[in-house]
Design a protein around this motif. Structure first.
Motif, PDB file in Angstrom:
ATOM      1  N   ASP A 349       1.043  -1.244  -0.307  1.00 54.47           N
ATOM      2  CA  ASP A 349       0.017  -0.252  -0.047  1.00 54.47           C
ATOM      3  C   ASP A 349       0.736   1.498   0.217  1.00 54.47           C
ATOM      4  N   ALA A 350       0.454   2.460   0.046  1.00 52.01           N
ATOM      5  CA  ALA A 350       0.762   3.555   0.285  1.00 52.01           C
ATOM      6  C   ALA A 350       1.969   3.682   1.244  1.00 52.01           C
ATOM      7  N   ASP A 351       2.025   2.875   2.563  1.00 52.26           N
ATOM      8  CA  ASP A 351       3.085   2.762   3.455  1.00 52.26           C
ATOM      9  C   ASP A 351       4.188   1.687   3.791  1.00 52.26           C
ATOM     10  N   ALA A 352       3.141   0.870   3.169  1.00 52.06           N
ATOM     11  CA  ALA A 352       4.213  -0.220   3.480  1.00 52.06           C
ATOM     12  C   ALA A 352       4.734  -1.231   2.761  1.00 52.06           C
ATOM     13  N   ARG A 403       7.850  -6.427   7.478  1.00 49.05           N
ATOM     14  CA  ARG A 403       7.366  -5.195   7.147  1.00 49.05           C
ATOM     15  C   ARG A 403       8.297  -4.375   6.568  1.00 49.05           C
ATOM     16  N   PRO A 405       8.389   0.149   5.349  1.00 47.73           N
ATOM     17  CA  PRO A 405       8.378   0.779   5.105  1.00 47.73           C
ATOM     18  C   PRO A 405       8.561   1.507   3.175  1.00 47.73           C
ATOM     19  N   ALA A 407       6.707   5.036   2.574  1.00 46.19           N
ATOM     20  CA  ALA A 407       6.581   6.988   2.442  1.00 46.19           C
ATOM     21  C   ALA A 407       8.029   7.029   2.443  1.00 46.19           C
ATOM     22  N   ARG A 408       9.670   6.802   3.287  1.00 44.64           N
ATOM     23  CA  ARG A 408      10.437   7.934   2.946  1.00 44.64           C
ATOM     24  C   ARG A 408      11.179   6.809   1.591  1.00 44.64           C
TER      25      ARG A 408
END
Length: 410
Positions: A349-352, A403, A405, A407-408
């Protein structure tokens, strides 16, 4: 005595003695050219000419030191002429002399100091190279009974045979000065043209990156070759036990495909290690995950897969490392539990990005050990700022979950 004589004469047999001598003579070229431009320089007498040659080019050299590329040129020249032995890229890198352009005003200041030192040493050596052989010739003429007077040298008005004893002296002095000056310039090159702190840091970072890249390649080879061998062993055992020509044909096809992919990964890794291919073959990504699932199915496992999210749009590092993590998890299932049912979930998804592989434990499980595969899986996750865990789940099976990430990284 023989040892001391060999020590004295050894520099005369080394090529670097004469290349260093040439390096010093080149330093007077700028002054000679400046003398022609100045006009009247070479109408001066004796040492005045050499003084003009030593002084006239100073402003030009100081201005040249401000040009970044001058430091590179001087570094290359110093490596080739001042250092002994072969001059390949690896040997030149070990001389302690930098060949990068000036990156700071400190580099420019060191370059200016080097150019002035070259001039200060090179002009006297050039003067002695011209004058001392002439002096030997003057002594030789005096020993033969001729009055001698050469420009820049004192006249010999009373020739005599004993002047023959002085003939070799100027040449010995010249050779001694050339050797000593060459050693001085070689030592000074390491100080004035050596790598700056920023360059040493850049070299250290590059070396660290190479080590990390080699470790990553070793981990990839472990994952890829280990997966291929595990699938091959299971397929061979299943084909022998089945006794079915049709099953055997399917098993051989699966072995062929898995082996071909492993060979591709091996060739790509070897090319990267040799660093002779500018554009190595592309590494597999999570968009190719179906290939892993088919390989596990071909090995006899029942694979239930859930793939969701924009896998094709994942950042390259996450997608590539995610593929290897799923590959290692499936390899561990086949190696330790055999062809058991496997559940694979890959969700982005957008985050992870989440990766999960579940399988039932065998009836007689082997002791749980943390091998290179699971350790590498966790290291991959940590390097990407994520986390990976592996162990028994609440249903008595085995679960690998990671998991990462996103986003960064976007």
């Amino acid at each position: 005595m023989s040892f001391s004589l060999s020590t004295v004469f050894r520099p005369l047999t080394r090529a670097v003695t004469y290349t260093r001598w040439l390096h010093q003579l080149i330093a007077s070229v700028a002054g000679t050219l400046a003398g022609f431009v100045h006009g009247g320089t070479f109408r001066s007498t004796g040492m005045e000419v050499w003084m003009w040659i030593a002084v006239l080019p100073v402003p030009v050299l100081l201005a040249a030191a401000l040009i970044p590329a001058v430091r590179r040129v001087e570094g290359l020249q110093a490596q080739l002429l001042l250092t002994p032995g072969p001059h390949g890229p690896e040997e030149r890198a070990g001389t302690g002399i930098s060949t990068t352009p000036s990156l700071s005003w400190r580099d420019r200041g060191r370059t200016a100091g080097w150019l002035l030192l070259r001039l200060a040493v090179g002009v006297p050596v050039s003067a002695l190279t011209v004058q001392l052989p002439v002096l030997s010739f003057a002594f030789l003429r005096a020993a033969a009974g001729h009055r001698t007077h050469f420009r820049g040298l004192p006249a010999i008005e009373a020739p005599h045979g004993w002047y023959a004893l002085l003939v070799p002296l100027p040449l010995v002095v010249l050779l001694a000065v050339a050797v000593a000056a060459g050693s001085l310039m070689a030592a000074a090159a390491g100080l004035l043209l050596g790598p700056s702190a920023a360059e040493r840091l850049a070299v250290l970072e590059a070396r660290t990156e190479r080590i990390l890249e080699h470790n990553r390649l070793a981990q990839e080879l472990h994952d890829s070759i280990g997966h291929a061998l595990t699938v091959t062993v299971l397929q061979a055992g299943a084909a022998r036990a089945a006794g079915s020509p049709e099953f055997t044909a399917r098993a051989l096809a699966a072995v062929e495909e898995t082996g071909r992919q492993a060979l591709t990964d091996l060739e790509r890794a070897l090319r990267l290690l040799r660093e002779d291919v500018p554009h190595p073959a592309a590494r597999p990504v999570l968009a190719d995950a179906e290939r892993l699932l088919e390989s596990a199915r071909a090995a006899g496992s029942t694979v239930r897969a859930e793939l969701s999210g924009p896998l094709a749009a994942l950042p390259g590092p996450v997608s590539r490392e995610g593929y290897r993590m799923v590959q290692e998890a499936l390899t561990n299932v086949l190696r330790h539990a055999g062809p058991v049912p496997v559940s694979v979930r890959i969700a982005a998804d957008a985050d992870a990005l989440e990766l999960e592989v579940r399988n039932p434990m065998p009836a007689s499980p082997a002791p749980v050990t943390v091998g290179r595969g699971l350790r590498g899986l966790r290291e991959r996750a940590v390097l990407l700022g994520g986390k990976a865990v592996a162990g028994p789940d609440e249903d008595g099976g085995w679960r690998v979950h990671a998991r990462l990430p996103l986003a960064r990284l976007r």
